[in-house]
Design a protein around this motif. Structure first.
Motif, mmCIF file in Angstrom:
data_model
loop_
_atom_site.group_PDB
_atom_site.id
_atom_site.type_symbol
_atom_site.label_atom_id
_atom_site.label_comp_id
_atom_site.label_asym_id
_atom_site.label_seq_id
_atom_site.Cartn_x
_atom_site.Cartn_y
_atom_site.Cartn_z
ATOM 1 N N LYS A 165 0.833 -1.192 0.000
ATOM 2 C CA LYS A 165 0.000 0.000 0.000
ATOM 3 C C LYS A 165 0.875 1.251 0.000
ATOM 4 O O LYS A 165 2.055 1.201 0.348
ATOM 5 C CB LYS A 165 -0.900 0.024 1.244
ATOM 6 C CG LYS A 165 -1.777 -1.202 1.413
ATOM 7 C CD LYS A 165 -2.557 -1.125 2.717
ATOM 8 C CE LYS A 165 -3.398 -2.373 2.940
ATOM 9 N NZ LYS A 165 -4.146 -2.317 4.228
ATOM 10 N N THR A 166 0.262 2.356 -0.390
ATOM 11 C CA THR A 166 0.929 3.649 -0.314
ATOM 12 C C THR A 166 0.397 4.381 0.909
ATOM 13 O O THR A 166 -0.811 4.470 1.119
ATOM 14 C CB THR A 166 0.655 4.490 -1.573
ATOM 15 O OG1 THR A 166 1.214 3.811 -2.698
ATOM 16 C CG2 THR A 166 1.299 5.855 -1.459
ATOM 17 N N ASP A 167 1.309 4.894 1.726
ATOM 18 C CA ASP A 167 0.925 5.599 2.947
ATOM 19 C C ASP A 167 1.718 6.897 3.022
ATOM 20 O O ASP A 167 2.814 6.944 3.565
ATOM 21 C CB ASP A 167 1.208 4.724 4.169
ATOM 22 C CG ASP A 167 0.869 5.412 5.483
ATOM 23 O OD1 ASP A 167 -0.034 6.262 5.484
ATOM 24 O OD2 ASP A 167 1.518 5.099 6.508
ATOM 25 N N GLY A 168 1.170 7.968 2.408
ATOM 26 C CA GLY A 168 1.873 9.246 2.416
ATOM 27 C C GLY A 168 3.179 9.155 1.662
ATOM 28 O O GLY A 168 3.223 8.797 0.483
ATOM 29 N N ASP A 169 4.284 9.437 2.349
ATOM 30 C CA ASP A 169 5.601 9.398 1.715
ATOM 31 C C ASP A 169 6.301 8.059 1.939
ATOM 32 O O ASP A 169 7.519 7.953 1.793
ATOM 33 C CB ASP A 169 6.475 10.552 2.217
ATOM 34 C CG ASP A 169 6.654 10.541 3.729
ATOM 35 O OD1 ASP A 169 6.064 9.660 4.392
ATOM 36 O OD2 ASP A 169 7.362 11.420 4.249
ATOM 37 N N GLN A 170 5.508 7.039 2.277
ATOM 38 C CA GLN A 170 6.067 5.715 2.499
ATOM 39 C C GLN A 170 5.253 4.642 1.788
ATOM 40 O O GLN A 170 4.084 4.848 1.446
ATOM 41 C CB GLN A 170 6.093 5.389 4.006
ATOM 42 C CG GLN A 170 7.074 6.208 4.822
ATOM 43 C CD GLN A 170 7.086 5.764 6.272
ATOM 44 O OE1 GLN A 170 6.047 5.529 6.877
ATOM 45 N NE2 GLN A 170 8.277 5.632 6.844
ATOM 46 N N PHE A 171 5.895 3.509 1.569
ATOM 47 C CA PHE A 171 5.202 2.297 1.151
ATOM 48 C C PHE A 171 4.997 1.441 2.397
ATOM 49 O O PHE A 171 5.846 1.411 3.290
ATOM 50 C CB PHE A 171 6.025 1.505 0.130
ATOM 51 C CG PHE A 171 6.242 2.215 -1.175
ATOM 52 C CD1 PHE A 171 5.171 2.531 -2.002
ATOM 53 C CD2 PHE A 171 7.522 2.566 -1.578
ATOM 54 C CE1 PHE A 171 5.380 3.172 -3.213
ATOM 55 C CE2 PHE A 171 7.744 3.216 -2.785
ATOM 56 C CZ PHE A 171 6.655 3.523 -3.604
ATOM 57 N N GLU A 172 3.880 0.730 2.432
ATOM 58 C CA GLU A 172 3.576 -0.175 3.530
ATOM 59 C C GLU A 172 3.406 -1.581 2.961
ATOM 60 O O GLU A 172 2.554 -1.814 2.112
ATOM 61 C CB GLU A 172 2.294 0.254 4.240
ATOM 62 C CG GLU A 172 1.866 -0.677 5.363
ATOM 63 C CD GLU A 172 0.470 -0.352 5.876
ATOM 64 O OE1 GLU A 172 0.050 -0.984 6.868
ATOM 65 O OE2 GLU A 172 -0.213 0.511 5.276
ATOM 66 N N VAL A 173 4.240 -2.502 3.426
ATOM 67 C CA VAL A 173 4.178 -3.896 2.994
ATOM 68 C C VAL A 173 3.560 -4.720 4.121
ATOM 69 O O VAL A 173 3.991 -4.630 5.272
ATOM 70 C CB VAL A 173 5.575 -4.439 2.654
ATOM 71 C CG1 VAL A 173 5.484 -5.912 2.247
ATOM 72 C CG2 VAL A 173 6.224 -3.621 1.542
ATOM 73 N N ILE A 174 2.535 -5.510 3.777
ATOM 74 C CA ILE A 174 1.854 -6.355 4.758
ATOM 75 C C ILE A 174 2.173 -7.818 4.457
ATOM 76 O O ILE A 174 2.153 -8.247 3.300
ATOM 77 C CB ILE A 174 0.330 -6.149 4.699
ATOM 78 C CG1 ILE A 174 -0.027 -4.675 4.943
ATOM 79 C CG2 ILE A 174 -0.378 -7.048 5.714
ATOM 80 C CD1 ILE A 174 0.330 -4.174 6.321
ATOM 81 N N THR A 175 2.459 -8.581 5.502
ATOM 82 C CA THR A 175 2.762 -10.006 5.340
ATOM 83 C C THR A 175 2.034 -10.825 6.401
ATOM 84 O O THR A 175 1.604 -10.295 7.427
ATOM 85 C CB THR A 175 4.267 -10.294 5.492
ATOM 86 O OG1 THR A 175 4.623 -10.315 6.896
ATOM 87 C CG2 THR A 175 5.117 -9.253 4.790
ATOM 88 N N GLU A 176 1.922 -12.104 6.155
ATOM 89 C CA GLU A 176 1.547 -13.029 7.217
ATOM 90 C C GLU A 176 2.747 -13.136 8.166
ATOM 91 O O GLU A 176 3.902 -13.014 7.723
ATOM 92 C CB GLU A 176 1.196 -14.398 6.652
ATOM 93 C CG GLU A 176 -0.119 -14.451 5.887
ATOM 94 C CD GLU A 176 -1.318 -14.234 6.783
ATOM 95 O OE1 GLU A 176 -1.212 -14.472 8.011
ATOM 96 O OE2 GLU A 176 -2.372 -13.805 6.267
#
Length: 251
Positions: free
Chosen positions: A165-176
């Motif tokens: 996902k995109t979160d402002g000036d960062q990328f957010e990676v989600i994992t199990e």
């Protein structure tokens, strides 16, 4: 809090002040102790420990503190025996709150958390009644100046990431949780620096708070919990509007 929350972004801005008070050093040290106890003290072989050491360096935690925490975890120094605990409640407006502690005295931590609940006008909820509203996930934040979205997506998804996902000036990676180490390692090997990485609890549904007084009350409660020495993490399912975030950020 989940990384996409505006409250989380406000909280990140407080990190420098928190570290100046030394509280964040204590919390990270406890995480390091647990990680070293579980996976050994070699950062090359223990991905979670490596991420925590990077986190510690990011808030200018002294090298001696880091090394001492690792040695406590591996048993080279005393003081590495910590127990985990969890407490749950519904805060103002029915907001779900889960409190995680790491402590050498569970009676003390239970008493302190219950006292904070009472002051906030709430009560301890039955185990699992609130936490069932959250999912345990790996969460990795990467500043956008480190890489582009396509490159990160290729690396992360190939390693087993669940979402990007995109979160402002960062990328957010989600994992199990089981894939967290593999994804973190793949990102590091690709030469991409992680701003933050942890196993966290992400709410299934987010409740948006649109009243500034309610937002202040909830945030005050969470900050009171986070100020307790034994409290390691506080998770909640509330978010706030851009307008309220701007008001809170200016105060």
């Amino acid at each position: 809090m989940a990384g996409h929350s505006k409250w989380a972004n406000i909280k990140h801005k407080k990190a420098a002040a928190d570290s100046a008070r030394g509280k964040i050093f204590s919390k990270i040290a406890k995480e390091i102790i647990v990680a070293a106890a579980a996976g050994g003290g070699n950062v090359d072989d223990n991905i979670q420990l490596r991420a925590l050491v990077q986190k510690a360096k990011g808030v200018s935690m002294p090298k001696d503190n880091i090394e001492r925490a690792i040695k406590k975890g591996t048993g080279e120094l005393e003081g590495g025996t910590l127990e985990e605990g969890s407490y749950e409640c519904y805060a103002a407006g029915g907001i779900a709150v889960v409190v995680k502690v790491l402590t050498d005295n569970k009676n003390r931590s239970a008493s302190e958390v219950r006292h904070a609940f009472t002051k906030a006008g709430t009560e301890l909820a039955p185990p699992g009644s609130v936490s069932r509203m959250f999912q345990r996930k790996g969460q990795i934040f990467i500043d956008k100046d480190q890489t582009d979205e396509d490159t990160l997506m290729d690396v992360a998804l190939e390693a087993g990431a669940e979402d990007l996902k995109t979160d402002g000036d960062q990328f957010e990676v989600i994992t199990e949780p089981n894939d967290f180490d593999n994804v973190s390692d793949a990102i590091t090997k690709a030469g991409i620096e992680m701003a933050e990485s942890e196993i966290t609890m992400i709410p299934d549904l987010v409740t948006e708070v649109t009243d500034v007084d309610q937002a202040k009350k909830i945030m005050g409660f969470i900050e009171a919990l986070e100020a307790l020495d034994d409290v390691q993490d506080v998770y909640s399912n509330f978010d706030i509007t851009d307008e309220i975030a701007a008001q809170l950020d200016s105060e």
